[in-house]
Write a protein that holds these residues in place. Structure first.
Motif, PDB file in Angstrom:
ATOM      1  N   ILE A 538      22.323  30.297  -1.252  1.00 36.55           N
ATOM      2  CA  ILE A 538      22.050  28.952  -0.736  1.00 36.55           C
ATOM      3  C   ILE A 538      21.318  28.111  -1.767  1.00 36.55           C
ATOM      4  CG2 ILE A 538      20.862  27.652   1.072  1.00 36.55           C
ATOM      5  CD1 ILE A 538      21.329  29.974   2.948  1.00 36.55           C
ATOM      6  N   ILE A 539      20.357  28.702  -2.435  1.00 35.01           N
ATOM      7  CA  ILE A 539      19.547  27.965  -3.406  1.00 35.01           C
ATOM      8  C   ILE A 539      19.202  28.901  -4.549  1.00 35.01           C
ATOM      9  CG2 ILE A 539      17.329  28.529  -2.322  1.00 35.01           C
ATOM     10  CD1 ILE A 539      16.385  25.702  -2.984  1.00 35.01           C
ATOM     11  N   GLU A 540      19.125  28.364  -5.741  1.00 35.68           N
ATOM     12  CA  GLU A 540      18.753  29.166  -6.897  1.00 35.68           C
ATOM     13  C   GLU A 540      17.243  29.378  -6.927  1.00 35.68           C
ATOM     14  OE1 GLU A 540      20.189  27.253 -10.356  1.00 35.68           O
ATOM     15  OE2 GLU A 540      22.320  27.491  -9.822  1.00 35.68           O
ATOM     16  N   LEU A 541      16.850  30.493  -7.533  1.00 34.53           N
ATOM     17  CA  LEU A 541      15.431  30.831  -7.581  1.00 34.53           C
ATOM     18  C   LEU A 541      14.637  29.757  -8.322  1.00 34.53           C
ATOM     19  CD1 LEU A 541      13.262  32.960  -6.914  1.00 34.53           C
ATOM     20  CD2 LEU A 541      13.718  33.991  -9.155  1.00 34.53           C
ATOM     21  N   GLY A 542      15.191  29.203  -9.407  1.00 35.84           N
ATOM     22  CA  GLY A 542      14.495  28.175 -10.161  1.00 35.84           C
ATOM     23  C   GLY A 542      14.287  26.900  -9.367  1.00 35.84           C
ATOM     24  N   VAL A 543      15.269  26.531  -8.533  1.00 36.64           N
ATOM     25  CA  VAL A 543      15.123  25.340  -7.702  1.00 36.64           C
ATOM     26  C   VAL A 543      14.033  25.556  -6.659  1.00 36.64           C
ATOM     27  CG1 VAL A 543      16.309  23.792  -6.099  1.00 36.64           C
ATOM     28  CG2 VAL A 543      17.523  24.690  -8.098  1.00 36.64           C
ATOM     29  N   LEU A 544      14.024  26.727  -6.031  1.00 39.54           N
ATOM     30  CA  LEU A 544      12.982  27.042  -5.045  1.00 39.54           C
ATOM     31  C   LEU A 544      11.601  27.016  -5.704  1.00 39.54           C
ATOM     32  CD1 LEU A 544      11.987  28.035  -2.280  1.00 39.54           C
ATOM     33  CD2 LEU A 544      12.490  30.375  -3.044  1.00 39.54           C
ATOM     34  N   GLN A 545      11.501  27.589  -6.896  1.00 38.92           N
ATOM     35  CA  GLN A 545      10.221  27.587  -7.606  1.00 38.92           C
ATOM     36  C   GLN A 545       9.741  26.165  -7.872  1.00 38.92           C
ATOM     37  OE1 GLN A 545      10.509  29.122 -11.551  1.00 38.92           O
ATOM     38  NE2 GLN A 545       8.383  28.661 -12.071  1.00 38.92           N
ATOM     39  N   LYS A 546      10.643  25.281  -8.307  1.00 38.83           N
ATOM     40  CA  LYS A 546      10.257  23.906  -8.610  1.00 38.83           C
ATOM     41  C   LYS A 546       9.804  23.163  -7.358  1.00 38.83           C
ATOM     42  CE  LYS A 546       9.703  20.165 -10.959  1.00 38.83           C
ATOM     43  NZ  LYS A 546       8.470  20.030 -11.780  1.00 38.83           N
ATOM     44  N   VAL A 547      10.475  23.378  -6.230  1.00 37.51           N
ATOM     45  CA  VAL A 547      10.063  22.725  -4.981  1.00 37.51           C
ATOM     46  C   VAL A 547       8.662  23.190  -4.584  1.00 37.51           C
ATOM     47  CG1 VAL A 547      10.551  22.531  -2.513  1.00 37.51           C
ATOM     48  CG2 VAL A 547      12.418  22.365  -4.171  1.00 37.51           C
ATOM     49  N   LEU A 548       8.410  24.494  -4.673  1.00 35.48           N
ATOM     50  CA  LEU A 548       7.087  25.011  -4.318  1.00 35.48           C
ATOM     51  C   LEU A 548       6.021  24.493  -5.281  1.00 35.48           C
ATOM     52  CD1 LEU A 548       7.975  28.721  -3.426  1.00 35.48           C
ATOM     53  CD2 LEU A 548       7.681  26.791  -1.870  1.00 35.48           C
ATOM     54  N   GLN A 549       6.360  24.380  -6.559  1.00 39.26           N
ATOM     55  CA  GLN A 549       5.400  23.848  -7.527  1.00 39.26           C
ATOM     56  C   GLN A 549       5.063  22.385  -7.227  1.00 39.26           C
ATOM     57  OE1 GLN A 549       7.432  24.715 -11.227  1.00 39.26           O
ATOM     58  NE2 GLN A 549       6.053  26.426 -11.669  1.00 39.26           N
ATOM     59  N   ASN A 550       6.045  21.616  -6.748  1.00 34.63           N
ATOM     60  CA  ASN A 550       5.772  20.224  -6.383  1.00 34.63           C
ATOM     61  C   ASN A 550       4.702  20.141  -5.302  1.00 34.63           C
ATOM     62  OD1 ASN A 550       7.658  19.271  -8.203  1.00 34.63           O
ATOM     63  ND2 ASN A 550       9.306  19.085  -6.708  1.00 34.63           N
ATOM     64  N   ALA A 572      19.773  22.283   1.008  1.00 34.33           N
ATOM     65  CA  ALA A 572      20.222  22.748  -0.309  1.00 34.33           C
ATOM     66  C   ALA A 572      21.736  22.671  -0.489  1.00 34.33           C
ATOM     67  CB  ALA A 572      19.721  24.168  -0.552  1.00 34.33           C
ATOM     68  N   PRO A 573      22.567  22.936   0.532  1.00 30.92           N
ATOM     69  CA  PRO A 573      24.021  22.780   0.315  1.00 30.92           C
ATOM     70  C   PRO A 573      24.429  21.337   0.035  1.00 30.92           C
ATOM     71  CG  PRO A 573      23.590  24.204   2.194  1.00 30.92           C
ATOM     72  CD  PRO A 573      22.277  23.586   1.814  1.00 30.92           C
ATOM     73  N   ARG A 574      23.628  20.357   0.410  1.00 31.11           N
ATOM     74  CA  ARG A 574      23.996  18.958   0.211  1.00 31.11           C
ATOM     75  C   ARG A 574      23.584  18.440  -1.162  1.00 31.11           C
ATOM     76  NH1 ARG A 574      21.751  16.369   5.922  1.00 31.11           N
ATOM     77  NH2 ARG A 574      22.257  18.166   7.268  1.00 31.11           N
ATOM     78  N   THR A 575      22.448  18.903  -1.694  1.00 32.02           N
ATOM     79  CA  THR A 575      21.954  18.385  -2.965  1.00 32.02           C
ATOM     80  C   THR A 575      21.153  19.465  -3.683  1.00 32.02           C
ATOM     81  OG1 THR A 575      20.550  16.716  -4.016  1.00 32.02           O
ATOM     82  CG2 THR A 575      19.881  17.481  -1.833  1.00 32.02           C
ATOM     83  N   LYS A 576      21.137  19.384  -4.994  1.00 29.51           N
ATOM     84  CA  LYS A 576      20.340  20.294  -5.816  1.00 29.51           C
ATOM     85  C   LYS A 576      19.146  19.573  -6.434  1.00 29.51           C
ATOM     86  CE  LYS A 576      23.172  23.665  -5.071  1.00 29.51           C
ATOM     87  NZ  LYS A 576      22.771  24.748  -4.127  1.00 29.51           N
ATOM     88  N   ASP A 577      18.980  18.290  -6.118  1.00 25.11           N
ATOM     89  CA  ASP A 577      17.871  17.522  -6.664  1.00 25.11           C
ATOM     90  C   ASP A 577      16.561  17.996  -6.043  1.00 25.11           C
ATOM     91  OD1 ASP A 577      16.693  15.297  -8.181  1.00 25.11           O
ATOM     92  OD2 ASP A 577      16.292  14.469  -6.196  1.00 25.11           O
TER      93      ASP A 577
END
Length: 703
Positions: A538-550, A572-577
């Motif tokens: 569903i989501i990449e580990l790096g994207v999840l990490q960046k969201v949590l860091q925000n 996450a299926p709609r956007t990766k931003d």
């Protein structure tokens, strides 16, 4: 009768002997004032009085801190009452049976009247007067004064001690249970020294009562002996005076012992050794002091006319003690073994052999995520062999961080650095220094929280964690500093608080991919169905990490991972931003975000932007998409007015919160919070519907 017997059995079954001991003792003491006692019982009670006074003194010697004997003020009352009741009982017997002989009031009074003073009532009066003067003028008065001062300083220092406990609790150095226990100890200290201040009057009053009772007994004995029993003046004076002196001595000696115990309790300093150990360690463990004393006594022993043998014998004993103390220090002194670097200890040949070895991956040292380097004087704080207190505090910091923020931070790697100043330390993040300071073990840091009642003498500095004005003081000045309103902490707490502050400030950098994966692995045990296939399908580990860091960059905990994962699984299926995903998760966490800023109440007081300024900023985003598209003059004005509005909010005691449209929140948060650290930026959609919004200040317009 059967029911009454059953009732008594039930009563004694519920009431233990310990519960009955106190009431029975008081009833016994009161009964001695009313009921006549035979000489044997008087002997028994007088002996018990001496025994209880010795027990009290031994307990006072062996306690580690005054609160270990918190019942002592009550013990003073009970023992004083016991002595006075014995005086009443013995007076009755002396006046009734004194004409029959010196043993009429029991063998204890007879022994004190004849054996201790040789049957001479004049000597007995002098000895009794000296004991009363020692007890009343010296010991009782001194102990009462110490208790009075201790009570005053303990009460004055209570606010500072409470602030220190709250500071440790907020920094994560102690748990809530430990904080509650420390507050209870502070309250008990105030109650104890306040009670001791009043209880010292019991002993003082007992000494005065002893003098009056002796005079009354002598005069009453003369009247009874001469008028009722036809004794001549000399016989009556000798008989009744000796009995009265014996009675007074048998009461004043236990009173003197109790007074000494009171003085020992209120004059104690330190809580890691009992009084006997403190005497031996502080008086007889310095070979220099003992050796110099032996030399002085030896010189006095050579003076003609002095008792040479006694002086020289004592000098020899002190000299032997100095020699033994010197040997003991030599045995206990640690031997420092310095290891030379390879190639240096054995000359050039060793260096060639070392360089001839090929390099390997073992030579590549990984960079520690968190590091703490200390000077050599701070090593005892972090030495496991010496039970370094800073190690325990760091474990507490990591545990509290994991509980409050939502993930487990990397361990702190501690090492000594001989190139640093002896009292210096520095905190490293991925090998780069992010904080440094100095700490002085054995001293205390008195931090000025803003309003203090006086100045302290010491080394002026600043609190390394928050930059507050502070002073390094010695431990003897702790009570004075707390009474002035300073927050007083030890060296270990200074380093731990600084480390805790930096860990919270850099929480986003501490959440790497390894920590993010460890967090998911932990969640898979609690909510396996939700986490299953979440990463990477569903989501990449790096994207999840960046969201949590925000979230961590803005000081928002990530404890509610269930809501975070559910929201990301939907979007996450709609956007990766990552910015869009962060905004959607913030909306889902809006209730907890607002509650963190406004813990209670249905109304929130916020700052807002002027509508015209909002339109300009929205157009800027549409045109450029980032903060660089804002004109420099507009950016400067926006920052200046927001800072002024933030100061007004804080002056009113309100949190500095700026409420803006959702498409402006990320831009303004990054731009404004960089210069105004205490500012929080919320989007309209993040505020729960049950909250009432009250705008207290409008930026870019008139409030």
């Amino acid at each position: 009768m059967a029911s009454a017997s059953a009732t008594l059995q039930n009563f004694f079954g519920r009431v233990s002997l310990q519960q009955l001991a106190g009431p029975l003792l008081i009833l016994l003491v009161l009964s001695m004032m009313v009921l006549p006692l035979p000489p044997f019982l008087l002997d028994l009670f007088f002996t018990f009085n001496i025994a209880i006074s010795i027990i009290v003194m031994l307990v006072a010697i062996n306690i580690l801190k005054p609160l270990d004997f918190s019942v002592f003020p009550t013990v003073l009352l009970v023992t004083t009452l016991l002595r006075l009741s014995l005086n009443v009982a013995s007076t009755r017997v002396v006046l009734l049976e004194g004409h029959t002989g010196p043993s009429a009031a029991g063998q204890v009074i007879d022994a004190f009247g004849h054996f201790l003073v040789g049957g001479n009532y004049a000597i007995g009066i002098v000895v009794f007067a000296i004991l009363v003067i020692i007890n009343f003028v010296v010991i009782t008065k001194g102990a009462g004064r110490v208790a009075e001062v201790a009570a005053r300083f303990t009460l004055d220092a209570m606010p500072g001690k409470q602030m220190a406990i709250d500071a440790d609790l907020n920094a994560g150095l102690i748990a809530e249970d430990e904080a509650r226990k420390r507050r209870s100890v502070i309250a008990e200290e105030a109650d104890f020294f306040g009670s001791m201040d009043g209880a010292s009057n019991f002993v003082r009053g007992d000494a005065v009562a002893g003098i009056l009772i002796m005079l009354i007994n002598v005069i009453g004995g003369l009247i009874v002996g001469m008028i009722q029993h036809d004794l001549d003046l000399a016989t009556a004076a000798k008989t009744y005076t000796l009995l009265t002196i014996g009675d007074g001595l048998v009461a004043q000696i236990p009173a003197l012992i109790i007074s000494i115990a009171a003085g020992m309790v209120v004059t104690r300093v330190g809580d890691n050794q009992n009084l006997s150990q403190q005497f031996l360690v502080q008086l007889f463990e310095s070979p220099n002091v003992l050796g110099l004393s032996a030399a002085i006594i030896g010189l006095l022993g050579t003076v003609p006319g002095m008792p040479n043998f006694v002086f020289l014998l004592l000098a020899g004993g002190l000299g032997f003690m100095a020699w033994e103390a010197s040997r003991k220090q030599a045995r206990e002194k640690p031997v420092q073994v310095i290891k030379a670097a390879p190639g240096m200890a054995e000359g050039g040949a060793a260096g060639i052999r070392a360089e001839s070895q090929d390099a390997s991956w073992d030579d590549v040292a990984p960079v520690d995520v968190l590091g703490l380097e200390v000077g050599y004087r701070l090593i005892p704080l972090v030495d496991k062999a010496q039970d370094g207190e800073l190690l325990r505090r760091i474990r507490g910091i990591r545990k509290k961080f994991a509980k409050d923020v939502g993930f487990l931070v990397s361990p702190v790697h501690i090492r000594d650095n001989l190139e640093m100043k002896p009292n210096a330390y520095r905190i490293l993040l991925k090998g780069v220094e992010v904080g440094q300071g100095e700490a002085y073990p054995g001293n205390l840091l008195a931090i000025n929280p803003g309003r203090v009642a006086g100045k302290l003498s010491g080394t002026v500095t600043k609190d390394p964690a928050f930059g507050l004005p502070a002073v390094w003081i010695d431990t003897a000045s702790r009570e004075q500093a707390q009474a002035f309103g300073y927050t007083v902490v030890d060296a270990g707490t200074v380093v731990a608080t600084h480390l805790n502050h930096l860990i919270l400030s850099h929480a986003a950098e501490l959440l790497g991919r390894q920590e993010t994966q460890a967090l998911l692995d932990h969640l898979s045990k609690e909510i396996p169905k939700l986490v299953e296939d979440f990463v990477p399908k569903i989501i990449e580990l790096g994207v999840l990490q960046k969201v949590l860091q925000n979230f961590l960059e803005e000081g928002i905990p990530i404890r509610d991972m269930r809501t975070i994962i559910e929201t990301l699984a939907e979007w996450a299926p709609r956007t990766k931003d990552t910015e869009t995903l962060t905004a959607q998760v913030r909306i889902a966490l809006g209730r907890s975000i607002v509650q963190q800023i406004y813990p209670s109440g249905s109304e929130i007081q916020v700052m807002s932007l002027d509508p015209q300024l909002e339109r300009i900023l929205i157009q800027a985003i549409a045109g450029g998409g980032d903060g660089a598209s804002i004109e420099p003059s507009l950016a400067d004005t926006l920052l200046r007015e927001t800072a002024a509005a933030t100061q007004r909010q804080e002056a009113l005691g309100l949190p500095a919160v700026l409420l803006v449209p959702g498409n402006l929140r990320t831009l303004l948060s990054r731009f404004l919070c960089r210069g105004i650290s205490q500012l929080k930026v919320l989007a309209h959609a993040e505020v729960p519907e049950n909250k009432i919004i009250k705008v207290t200040s409008i930026i870019g317009g008139k409030a």
